[in-house]
Write a protein that holds these residues in place. Structure first.
Motif, short mmCIF file in Angstrom:
data_model
loop_
_atom_site.label_atom_id
_atom_site.label_comp_id
_atom_site.label_asym_id
_atom_site.label_seq_id
_atom_site.Cartn_x
_atom_site.Cartn_y
_atom_site.Cartn_z
N LEU A 222 -0.50 13.66 -6.83
CA LEU A 222 -1.01 12.32 -6.50
C LEU A 222 -1.82 12.30 -5.21
O LEU A 222 -2.39 11.27 -4.85
N ALA A 223 -1.85 13.43 -4.48
CA ALA A 223 -2.55 13.52 -3.19
C ALA A 223 -2.01 12.50 -2.19
O ALA A 223 -2.73 11.93 -1.39
N ILE A 224 -0.69 12.26 -2.27
CA ILE A 224 -0.03 11.31 -1.35
C ILE A 224 0.97 12.07 -0.48
O ILE A 224 1.95 12.62 -1.00
N LEU B 90 -2.16 6.54 -17.09
CA LEU B 90 -1.73 7.06 -15.78
C LEU B 90 -0.24 7.40 -15.82
O LEU B 90 0.18 8.45 -15.35
N TRP B 91 0.56 6.46 -16.37
CA TRP B 91 2.01 6.70 -16.45
C TRP B 91 2.32 7.91 -17.33
O TRP B 91 3.19 8.72 -17.02
N GLU B 92 1.58 8.07 -18.43
CA GLU B 92 1.80 9.23 -19.31
C GLU B 92 1.55 10.54 -18.56
O GLU B 92 2.30 11.51 -18.71
N ASN B 93 0.49 10.56 -17.73
CA ASN B 93 0.19 11.78 -16.95
C ASN B 93 1.27 12.05 -15.91
O ASN B 93 1.65 13.20 -15.67
N ILE B 94 1.76 10.98 -15.28
CA ILE B 94 2.84 11.11 -14.30
C ILE B 94 4.09 11.66 -15.01
O ILE B 94 4.73 12.60 -14.54
N ARG C 128 5.15 -8.50 -8.42
CA ARG C 128 3.77 -8.05 -8.22
C ARG C 128 3.54 -6.87 -9.13
O ARG C 128 4.42 -6.01 -9.26
N PRO C 129 2.36 -6.79 -9.77
CA PRO C 129 2.12 -5.70 -10.73
C PRO C 129 2.48 -4.32 -10.17
O PRO C 129 2.09 -3.99 -9.05
N PHE C 130 3.22 -3.57 -10.94
CA PHE C 130 3.69 -2.21 -10.62
C PHE C 130 4.74 -2.19 -9.49
O PHE C 130 5.71 -1.46 -9.57
N LEU C 131 4.54 -2.98 -8.44
CA LEU C 131 5.43 -2.89 -7.28
C LEU C 131 6.79 -3.52 -7.54
O LEU C 131 7.80 -3.03 -7.07
N ARG D 88 6.25 1.96 -10.04
CA ARG D 88 5.71 1.48 -8.75
C ARG D 88 4.89 2.59 -8.06
O ARG D 88 4.08 2.31 -7.19
N ILE D 89 5.08 3.84 -8.50
CA ILE D 89 4.30 4.95 -7.93
C ILE D 89 2.80 4.75 -8.25
O ILE D 89 1.93 5.21 -7.50
N ILE D 90 2.50 4.01 -9.35
CA ILE D 90 1.10 3.69 -9.66
C ILE D 90 0.54 2.77 -8.58
O ILE D 90 -0.61 2.89 -8.16
N GLY D 91 1.39 1.85 -8.10
CA GLY D 91 1.00 0.99 -6.98
C GLY D 91 0.65 1.81 -5.75
O GLY D 91 -0.31 1.50 -5.03
N ALA D 92 1.40 2.89 -5.52
CA ALA D 92 1.13 3.77 -4.38
C ALA D 92 -0.24 4.45 -4.53
O ALA D 92 -1.01 4.51 -3.57
N ILE D 93 -0.55 4.94 -5.73
CA ILE D 93 -1.85 5.60 -5.97
C ILE D 93 -2.98 4.62 -5.63
O ILE D 93 -3.95 4.97 -4.96
N ILE D 94 -2.83 3.36 -6.09
CA ILE D 94 -3.87 2.35 -5.85
C ILE D 94 -4.02 2.09 -4.35
O ILE D 94 -5.13 2.08 -3.81
N MET D 95 -2.88 1.89 -3.66
CA MET D 95 -2.94 1.42 -2.26
C MET D 95 -3.16 2.54 -1.24
O MET D 95 -3.50 2.28 -0.10
N VAL D 96 -2.95 3.79 -1.64
CA VAL D 96 -3.23 4.90 -0.72
C VAL D 96 -4.70 5.30 -0.82
O VAL D 96 -5.36 5.56 0.18
N HIS D 97 -5.24 5.34 -2.04
CA HIS D 97 -6.58 5.92 -2.25
C HIS D 97 -7.70 4.91 -2.51
O HIS D 97 -8.87 5.25 -2.33
N GLY D 98 -7.36 3.69 -2.95
CA GLY D 98 -8.39 2.73 -3.37
C GLY D 98 -9.32 2.31 -2.24
O GLY D 98 -9.01 2.48 -1.06
#
Length: 478
Positions: free
Chosen positions: A193-195, A49-53, A151-154, A267-277
């Motif tokens: 990221l659709a955010i 995910l980080w590589e794609n970002i 906290r992971p990513f955040l 931490r942007i990975i945390g955003a992907i998880i918490m916005v869309h999960g």
């Protein structure tokens, strides 16, 4: 039983959002905890995910003239001390190196919490004339900040990020670059990221240590908390004066350079998880998903099924999609639950009966919709479907943002909204730091940003009732 257990392993979002988040990052195998306290192991699914970002952001940076460099990871104490506000801002989080091998160092060094001072020290020797400007550099690296709670990513003691550091001849150029990079971040969040994000300026209390102005993009998570997702800082000439970074202008006069800095982290990975999960796990936007399509063979031991699955995979890869086949010996139900947990945007199911009929089933991760498609038309259908999923995910996130953004005209209303609801609250502010501090103290709420698109909700400050100067987005944040 196996399928049921897999999904049961995730706590429901509504029951305990923090536990849901931890369950997802662990079960989707994005991270693992390590014996290095406060640091995480980013596993292949998380790192992909980080590589794609990184790839997508780096491309966008370079389109604006950015060049990548790499600075040392250590900063001598004397260098860090040069900019007073900056060192005060970072002092509580700095990790110090005191020995080199067995010998004490003459001067202790910190592991970079950020690299302003290193870039300034470098620019001082590299910039001499107006012809040397602008310098538009960025580095991809890790930084260390000694966080008390992680906290992971955040929030972790070491995290990955990019930090841009630029030097310009004029204030106008520096302001333009600061805003340009913020817009790069906002567009990236929305398009890739659709955010959806709120763009604005931080108050002086919340701005970066040593900056003249800090701009931010703020995203709203599913639980109604804000996440600062990227920042861009205008340093003016503050660092240049502290470090003596001067250039000779066209009139042969010495001038200080104007600097900027901007960054986005893991931490942007945390955003992907918490916005869309959701309660089944991750939901990844197709543009960022390491695997966009997972082909799941049904009754795969039957003749021709695995071969057909591989054939479909190869055709889809040839059409430009990121595709895998799940040929493990788990049951189809378990595979479905696992792919949902990992957030893979599209699942293709193919079994003996489908092969006989020349069809297969496509299942969307974002809304669970199933469609029967002719195998011959699969590539065309998926090339139509992935952008639709991407668009629908952004629309859903926008709707959530709109539905959880409130307006408060006075203190009573302000307190009421925050005691009953979660999300952003738009309210007027007098510009006084004392009011901002009291709001934080009384309601555990911080100013998120003063948006560029200002509205006049009322003429009075929401806290003290004095004449208002700015409309501010307020919220609880990660």
């Amino acid at each position: 039983m196996a399928e049921k257990k897999l999904v049961e392993a995730i706590t429901s979002m509504n029951e305990d959002f923090a536990q849901w988040y931890t369950d997802v990052v662990k079960k989707a195998e994005l991270i693992d905890y390590s014996n290095v306290k406060g640091c995480m192991v980013i596993k292949p699914a998380g790192y992909a995910l980080w590589e794609n970002i990184q790839k997508e952001l780096d491309r966008r940076f370079k389109e604006t003239g950015v060049e990548n460099v790499y600075m040392p990871m250590f900063i001598p104490e004397s260098l860090l001390q040069k900019e007073k506000d900056h060192v005060e801002g970072f002092a509580p989080e700095v990790a110090w190196v005191t020995h080199g091998g067995l010998n004490p160092l003459q001067e202790r060094m910190c592991v970079r919490p950020t690299s302003e001072t290193l870039f300034c020290d470098f620019y001082k020797g590299d910039i001499h004339s107006y012809r040397d400007l602008p310098k538009v550099y960025n580095q991809w690296c890790s930084v260390v900040r000694w966080e008390k709670e992680t906290r992971p990513f955040l929030r972790s003691r070491e995290f990955l990020w990019q930090e841009g550091h630029t030097a310009h001849a004029t204030e106008e150029e520096a302001v333009a670059r600061t805003e340009q990079m913020l817009n790069v971040y906002a567009d990236f969040c929305s398009e890739v990221l659709a955010i959806p994000v709120v763009k604005g300026r931080k108050t002086d209390k919340e701005k970066f240590a040593g900056a003249e102005a800090t701009y931010t993009i703020e995203a709203l998570m599913h639980d109604g908390k804000a996440l600062q997702s990227g920042t861009s800082h205008n340093f003016g000439t503050g660092f240049a004066e502290a470090f003596g970074i001067q250039y000779t202008d066209k009139e042969n006069k010495l001038q200080y350079v104007h600097q900027t800095s901007w960054g986005v982290s893991t931490r942007i990975i945390g955003a992907i998880i918490m916005v869309h999960g959701d309660d089944s796990g991750l939901v990844l936007p197709p543009m960022i998903a390491p695997t966009q399509v997972m082909v799941v063979p049904i009754l795969q031991k039957k003749e021709g099924v695995l071969e057909k699955a591989d054939e479909i995979k190869n055709k889809l890869i040839a059409s430009g999609f990121r595709v895998k086949v799940d040929d493990s010996d788990k049951s189809p139900g378990f595979k479905f639950a696992e792919q949902e947990m990992r957030g893979i945007p599209v699942r293709v199911e193919i079994g003996p009966k489908d092969i006989e009929n020349g069809t297969c089933i496509i299942c969307r991760r974002d809304n669970g919709e199933k469609i029967e498609v002719k195998i011959d038309e699969l590539s065309a259908k998926i090339s139509e479907l992935l952008p639709t999923i991407q668009k629908d995910m952004l629309e859903r996130a926008k709707k959530h943002l709109e539905e959880h953004t409130y307006v408060a005209k006075d203190k009573e209303e302000f307190k009421k909204v925050f005691s009953e609801k979660s999300g952003f609250v738009k309210a007027m502010w007098c510009g006084c730091q004392e009011c901002e501090e009291k709001i934080k103290e009384e309601m555990s709420v911080t100013s998120r940003c003063m948006p560029f698109e200002q509205e006049n909700i009322s003429d009075e400050c929401v806290y003290c009732g004095k004449p208002a100067t700015k409309m501010v987005y307020w919220g609880r944040a990660y």
